[in-house]
Write an enzyme that holds these catalytic residues in place. Structure first.
Site, PDB file in Angstrom:
ATOM      1  N   CYS A   2     -55.899   7.336  -8.169  1.00 11.93           N
ATOM      2  CA  CYS A   2     -55.400   8.352  -6.920  1.00 11.93           C
ATOM      3  C   CYS A   2     -54.062   7.941  -6.123  1.00 11.93           C
ATOM      4  O   CYS A   2     -53.891   6.724  -6.273  1.00 11.93           O
ATOM      5  CB  CYS A   2     -56.601   8.074  -5.914  1.00 11.93           C
ATOM      6  N   ARG A  27     -51.098   8.754 -11.509  1.00 12.32           N
ATOM      7  CA  ARG A  27     -52.271   7.782 -10.890  1.00 12.32           C
ATOM      8  C   ARG A  27     -53.707   8.427 -10.832  1.00 12.32           C
ATOM      9  O   ARG A  27     -54.885   7.930 -10.902  1.00 12.32           O
ATOM     10  CB  ARG A  27     -52.114   7.246  -9.652  1.00 12.32           C
ATOM     11  N   TRP A  74     -58.395  10.850  -8.645  1.00 13.35           N
ATOM     12  CA  TRP A  74     -59.248  10.786  -9.846  1.00 13.35           C
ATOM     13  C   TRP A  74     -60.688  10.521  -9.364  1.00 13.35           C
ATOM     14  O   TRP A  74     -60.914   9.489  -8.831  1.00 13.35           O
ATOM     15  CB  TRP A  74     -58.651   9.524 -10.660  1.00 13.35           C
ATOM     16  N   ASN A 100     -57.887   5.603  -1.096  1.00  9.96           N
ATOM     17  CA  ASN A 100     -58.003   5.251  -2.464  1.00  9.96           C
ATOM     18  C   ASN A 100     -59.308   4.156  -2.536  1.00  9.96           C
ATOM     19  O   ASN A 100     -58.989   3.166  -1.423  1.00  9.96           O
ATOM     20  CB  ASN A 100     -56.784   4.732  -3.105  1.00  9.96           C
ATOM     21  N   GLY A 101     -60.023   4.075  -3.334  1.00 10.20           N
ATOM     22  CA  GLY A 101     -61.153   2.782  -3.266  1.00 10.20           C
ATOM     23  C   GLY A 101     -62.341   3.296  -3.348  1.00 10.20           C
ATOM     24  O   GLY A 101     -62.607   4.471  -3.837  1.00 10.20           O
ATOM     25  N   GLU A 483     -54.827  -1.585 -31.011  1.00  7.77           N
ATOM     26  CA  GLU A 483     -53.925  -1.102 -30.049  1.00  7.77           C
ATOM     27  C   GLU A 483     -53.486   0.352 -30.812  1.00  7.77           C
ATOM     28  O   GLU A 483     -53.353   1.392 -29.840  1.00  7.77           O
ATOM     29  CB  GLU A 483     -52.829  -1.760 -29.898  1.00  7.77           C
ATOM     30  N   LYS A 487     -54.231   3.978 -28.738  1.00 10.65           N
ATOM     31  CA  LYS A 487     -53.125   4.679 -28.195  1.00 10.65           C
ATOM     32  C   LYS A 487     -53.388   6.142 -28.882  1.00 10.65           C
ATOM     33  O   LYS A 487     -53.480   7.252 -28.173  1.00 10.65           O
ATOM     34  CB  LYS A 487     -51.722   4.433 -28.848  1.00 10.65           C
ATOM     35  N   GLU A 490     -56.408   7.814 -27.122  1.00 11.00           N
ATOM     36  CA  GLU A 490     -55.995   8.074 -25.576  1.00 11.00           C
ATOM     37  C   GLU A 490     -55.213   9.332 -25.265  1.00 11.00           C
ATOM     38  O   GLU A 490     -55.545  10.065 -24.402  1.00 11.00           O
ATOM     39  CB  GLU A 490     -55.380   6.860 -25.126  1.00 11.00           C
ATOM     40  N   HIS A 506     -67.612  -4.487 -45.713  1.00  8.69           N
ATOM     41  CA  HIS A 506     -68.894  -4.665 -45.050  1.00  8.69           C
ATOM     42  C   HIS A 506     -69.572  -3.577 -44.314  1.00  8.69           C
ATOM     43  O   HIS A 506     -70.511  -3.573 -43.669  1.00  8.69           O
ATOM     44  CB  HIS A 506     -68.770  -6.049 -44.171  1.00  8.69           C
ATOM     45  N   LYS A 603     -53.582   6.186 -14.541  1.00 15.19           N
ATOM     46  CA  LYS A 603     -52.802   4.938 -14.875  1.00 15.19           C
ATOM     47  C   LYS A 603     -53.490   3.666 -14.494  1.00 15.19           C
ATOM     48  O   LYS A 603     -53.464   2.533 -15.350  1.00 15.19           O
ATOM     49  CB  LYS A 603     -51.353   5.190 -14.156  1.00 15.19           C
TER      50      LYS A 603
HETATM   51  C1  AGP Z   1     -53.308   1.727 -21.911  1.00 18.73           C
HETATM   52  O1  AGP Z   1     -52.604   2.621 -22.754  1.00 18.73           O
HETATM   53  C2  AGP Z   1     -54.385   2.106 -21.133  1.00 18.73           C
HETATM   54  N1  AGP Z   1     -54.069   3.523 -20.190  1.00 18.73           N
HETATM   55  C3  AGP Z   1     -55.289   1.259 -20.526  1.00 18.73           C
HETATM   56  O2  AGP Z   1     -56.028   0.605 -21.601  1.00 18.73           O
HETATM   57  C4  AGP Z   1     -54.775   0.126 -19.657  1.00 18.73           C
HETATM   58  O3  AGP Z   1     -54.055  -0.699 -20.596  1.00 18.73           O
HETATM   59  C5  AGP Z   1     -55.727  -0.660 -18.981  1.00 18.73           C
HETATM   60  O4  AGP Z   1     -56.313   0.053 -18.070  1.00 18.73           O
HETATM   61  C6  AGP Z   1     -55.475  -1.966 -18.183  1.00 18.73           C
HETATM   62  O5  AGP Z   1     -54.325  -1.554 -17.350  1.00 18.73           O
HETATM   63  P1  AGP Z   1     -53.364  -2.433 -16.652  1.00 18.73           P
HETATM   64  O6  AGP Z   1     -52.491  -3.257 -17.579  1.00 18.73           O
HETATM   65  O7  AGP Z   1     -52.429  -1.716 -15.620  1.00 18.73           O
HETATM   66  O8  AGP Z   1     -54.338  -3.713 -15.814  1.00 18.73           O
END
Ligand code: AGP
Length: 608
Positions: A2, A27, A74, A100-101, A483, A487, A490, A506, A603
Site C-alpha cells: 500500500c 507497493r 494491496w 497502511n498497516g 532463487e 523468480k 513470481e 529420492h 513490493k
Molecule cells: C523477491 O523477489 C520477492 N518479491 C520477495 O520474496 C521478497 O524478497 C520478500 O518479501 C522480502 O522482502 P524484503 O527483502 O523487502 O524484506
C-alpha cells in the site's frame, strides 16, 4: 505494501497525488483513490478497483483542491473493490483517511462505533479510523488532537494521512510500524509512505518515528508524540538520484534493475575492501574483533528471496570463517518460541527494511537479549533502526516487485561479512586476497552475463509454455536453484520446483519427462562429476536440460547451455544466479505478464 501520498499548498493537489500514486504503485496495486478539500468546502472523493491509471481516468477535470490525500492498495481486509479502496470517509463525509498497516482491534471498534450510529460502507479495518477520528473531532477540537485521541484507542500498525473538510489548512499524519515521510517544499508540503513519491518535488525529508504524529500545513509542520510531547526533527537530504525512480529507457524496471547490477555491486563494495590486510571494512557492525571472536554461530533471517540470499550468505560464512551459519525464514522463526543464545550472532536481511515478519523476528530476538545485525537496502527503515548495527547495501531503490539487484548486493554484503569474520579467525592472507580479487572482478563478470540477454530471451521463449520447470543445484548451487525457481514463479506464474540435485533420485525424478525441463546449475567445482551424473539421469528419462555452467557439458547431457564466467568457488553462486534472473524476466515477457507488478504480490509485505 500500500502507498500513501498527501499534499498541501497553493497548487491543485490532484496532479501530484496521481503522479505520486503511480510512483508508489509497486507497493500495492489492486485499487486506488484520492480525496481533496479546498476553500469551497466539502471533500471530493474518487476511488476505484484497479490501477492508478484507472483512477486517473475516473477523476473529472473539476476535481480540484489544495489539500489532498491518496492511496494505492494491496488488499488485506476485504476484496479489491471500489468500496474497500481508500480513502475512507465518516458518515458526515467530513474526515477522510488513508492507511497502511493492520488495525488489530478493528472488530471491537467497529462494534462500538456501530452501536453509536456509525454506518460502515466497507469491509476494511481502515474505515474504523475515519469514524473514530470523526467521533473525536467535536466542536473546537483541532484535527491533530482528534487524531491523537483516536489513535490512543487503536491497537495495531499504521501509517495514516487524515484530511478534514472543516480544517483544510492541514493534514495530519501518524506512524506506528508503517513508514511516513514528510517532504518539505517551497510554501508547500508533501507526505508519503516512501520517498520515491517525493523526489521529483523535494529532496528535503523528515522520516517520522514510530509513535509520532505530524500536523502538516503549507508553510511547515509540527511533530509530536502520542502523549502530545512536541518532538524536534531535522530534515535530511535524499541522496538517491531522481532517475532511479524511472525505467530509464528500459521496457521494465525489472530489466533496468537486472542491468544495473554491475553498478550496484560496485556501490555495495565501495570503500569496504582492505587490500593491505586482505579483509573487509564494515564500519556499521558496531562489534570489535574481540566481540566477533566470541561468536559461535550465525543465524540469518529473512523472507522470500532475502531468505535465499541468507542461505548463500550462510554458506559463505561457514566456508570462509568456519563459524556454523544457518538461514531460516523469519516468518517461521518468530512463531516458534526460538532459543536465543548469547554467543549467536543474528542477522536480519531485508531489501525494504519494512517486512513485518522480519521486523517481528528482530524484535523477538532483542526482547530476549540477542544481538542482531541488519543487511538492509533502505537507509533508516524500521528493520535498520531496530538492529544493533549492520551493513547497508547501497544498491539504490528497487522498484520492481521481484528482487534482483538487492538480492545480488545482499550476497555481496555477506561475502564481505564472511571475509571479515574469516580474517579474524583462520582464513589465510592468501585466501583473503583471493576473495578480495574475486569480489573486485564481479562487476565486469556480471556485464559478461548480461551481454547474453538476447540468447537467454530465445531460450525463455522456447520454454515459457512448459507445464513447469525443475531447478537443481548441489550445495552452493541449491540456494541458486531456489532463487531461480522463485523468480520464475513470481513473475511468469510458471510453476517451478527447486531441489538439491542429490535429492532428485529420492523422489522428484518421477516427474521428469520432456514436458518438465530442468535448469541445472553446473559449476566447475569439486562436485562437477556428481552434477554431470545427475544430468545423465535426467537425459536417460527424456528430460530436457538447460545447463548454467562454467564449461559446456557434452551434448548428450544438456540440450542448451548458458555459460557463466568463473569466479572463486565461494562466489560462483552469485554469478550463476544472474542468467536465472534473465530467464525469468524473458519468460514473463514472452507470456505477456505484468512483469513489474505480478498478480497478488506487492513490493514490501508489511502485514503478518
Ligand atoms: C523477491 O523477489 C520477492 N518479491 C520477495 O520474496 C521478497 O524478497 C520478500 O518479501 C522480502 O522482502 P524484503 O527483502 O523487502 O524484506
Amino acid at each position: 505494501m500500500c502507498g500513501i501520498v498527501a499534499y498541501i499548498g497553493p497548487k491543485d493537489a490532484t496532479p501530484f497525488l496521481l503522479e505520486g500514486l503511480a510512483r508508489l504503485e509497486y507497493r500495492g496495486y489492486d485499487s486506488a483513490g484520492v480525496a481533496v478539500a479546498g476553500r469551497t468546502g466539502g471533500i471530493k472523493l474518487r476511488k476505484v478497483k484497479g490501477r492508478v491509471a484507472d483512477l486517473a481516468a475516473a477523476v473529472p477535470a473539476r476535481f480540484k483542491g489544495t489539500t489532498g490525500i491518496g492511496h494505492t492498495r494491496w488488499a488485506t481486509h476485504g476484496v479489491p473493490s471500489d468500496e474497500n479502496a481508500h480513502p475512507h470517509l465518516d458518515n458526515a463525509e467530513r474526515i477522510a483517511v488513508v492507511h497502511n498497516g493492520i488495525i488489530e482491534n478493528a472488530d471491537e471498534l467497529r462494534a462500538r462505533l456501530s452501536a453509536e450510529g456509525a454506518i460502515f460502507r466497507s469491509e476494511t479495518d481502515t474505515e474504523v479510523l475515519s469514524h473514530l477520528i470523526a467521533a473525536h473531532a467535536t466542536e473546537g477540537v483541532e484535527l491533530e488532537e482528534a487524531v491523537r485521541a483516536a489513535l490512543g484507542k487503536v491497537v495495531g500498525t499504521y501509517g495514516i494521512a487524515v484530511l478534514d473538510a472543516e480544517q483544510p489548512d492541514r493534514i495530519v499524519v501518524a506512524r506506528n510500524g508503517s513508514p511516513i515521510v514528510l517532504g518539505i517544499g517551497e510554501k508547500e508540503m508533501f507526505a508519503a509512505s516512501d520517498v520515491s513519491a517525493l523526489v521529483r518535488y523535494t529532496r528535503q525529508v523528515v522520516h517520522l518515528e514510530d509513535g509520532e504524529l505530524a500536523v502538516v500545513r503549507a508553510d511547515g509542520f509540527r511533530t509530536f508524540t502520542e502523549d502530545a510531547r512536541t518532538t524536534h526533527r531535522q530534515p535530511s537530504t535524499v541522496d538517491w538520484e531522481i532517475d532511479s525512480y524511472d525505467t530509464g529507457g528500459f521496457e521494465h524496471f525489472l530489466l533496468k534493475e537486472i542491468n544495473e547490477q554491475p553498478g550496484s555491486v560496485e556501490r555495495t563494495l565501495g570503500g569496504r575492501l582492505d587490500e593491505r590486510f586482505a579483509t573487509a571494512h564494515l564500519g556499521g557492525l558496531n562489534l570489535d574483533a574481540r566481540e566477533l571472536r566470541e561468536i559461535r554461530r550465525v543465524k540469518i533471517l529473512g523472507c522470500g528471496s532475502a531468505y535465499y540470499a541468507g542461505e548463500m550468505g550462510a554458506q559463505l560464512i561457514e566456508e570462509l570463517s568456519r563459524i556454523p551459519a544457518h538461514s531460516e525464514p523469519a516468518s517461521e522463526f518468530r512463531y516458534r518460541n526460538p532459543v536465543i543464545e548469547a554467543d549467536t550472532l543474528y542477522v536480519a536481511v531485508s531489501q525494504s527494511g519494512e517486512t513485518y515478519d522480519t521486523l517481528a523476528a528482530v524484535q523477538e530476538i532483542k526482547r530476549k537479549g540477542g544481538r542482531v545485525l541488519g543487511v538492509v537496502n533502505t537507509v533508516g527503515s524500521a528493520i535498520a533502526r531496530e538492529c544493533d548495527g549492520g551493513i547497508y547495501l547501497h544498491a539504490g531503490p528497487e522498484i520492481s516487485v521481484a528482487s534482483t539487484k538487492a538480492f545480488t548486493s545482499t550476497v555481496v554484503a555477506f561475502a564481505l561479512l564472511a571475509l571479515h569474520f574469516g580474517r579474524i579467525h583462520d582464513l589465510s592472507p592468501a585466501d583473503g586476497r583471493r576473495i578480495v580479487s574475486a569480489l573486485k572482478a564481479l562487476p565486469d563478470q556480471i556485464r559478461e552475463v548480461l551481454d547474453q540477454s538476447d540468447a537467454i530471451a530465445e531460450l525463455a521463449a522456447e520454454y515459457a509454455k512448459s507445464a513447469g520447470m525443475m531447478f537443481i543445484g548441489r550445495v552452493r548451487g541449491f540456494p541458486v536453484a531456489r532463487e531461480g525457481a522463485q523468480k520464475l514463479k513470481e513473475i511468469s506464474y510458471v510453476h517451478a520446483e527447486a531441489y538439491p540435485a542429490s535429492e532428485l533420485k529420492h523422489g522428484p525424478l518421477a516427474l521428469i519427462s520432456p514436458e518438465l525441463p530442468t535448469v541445472a546449475l553446473v559449476p566447475d567445482d569439486e562436485l562437477l562429476d556428481k552434477n554431470l551424473t545427475t544430468l545423465g539421469e535426467i537425459k536417460a528419462r527424456s528430460g530436457r536440460v538447460i545447463a548454467v555452467a562454467h564449461r559446456r557439458p557434452e551434448e548428450k547431457l544438456a540440450d542448451h547451455c548458458i555459460l557463466v564466467p568463473k569466479s572463486e568457488p565461494e562466489l560462483d553462486p552469485l554469478l550463476l544466479n544472474i542468467p536465472l534472473q534473465l530467464l525469468a524476466y524473458h519468460a514473463a515477457v514472452a507470456l505477456g505478464r505484468d512483469v513489474d507488478k505480478p498478480r497478488n504480490l506487492a513490493k514490501s509485505v508489511t502485514v503478518e
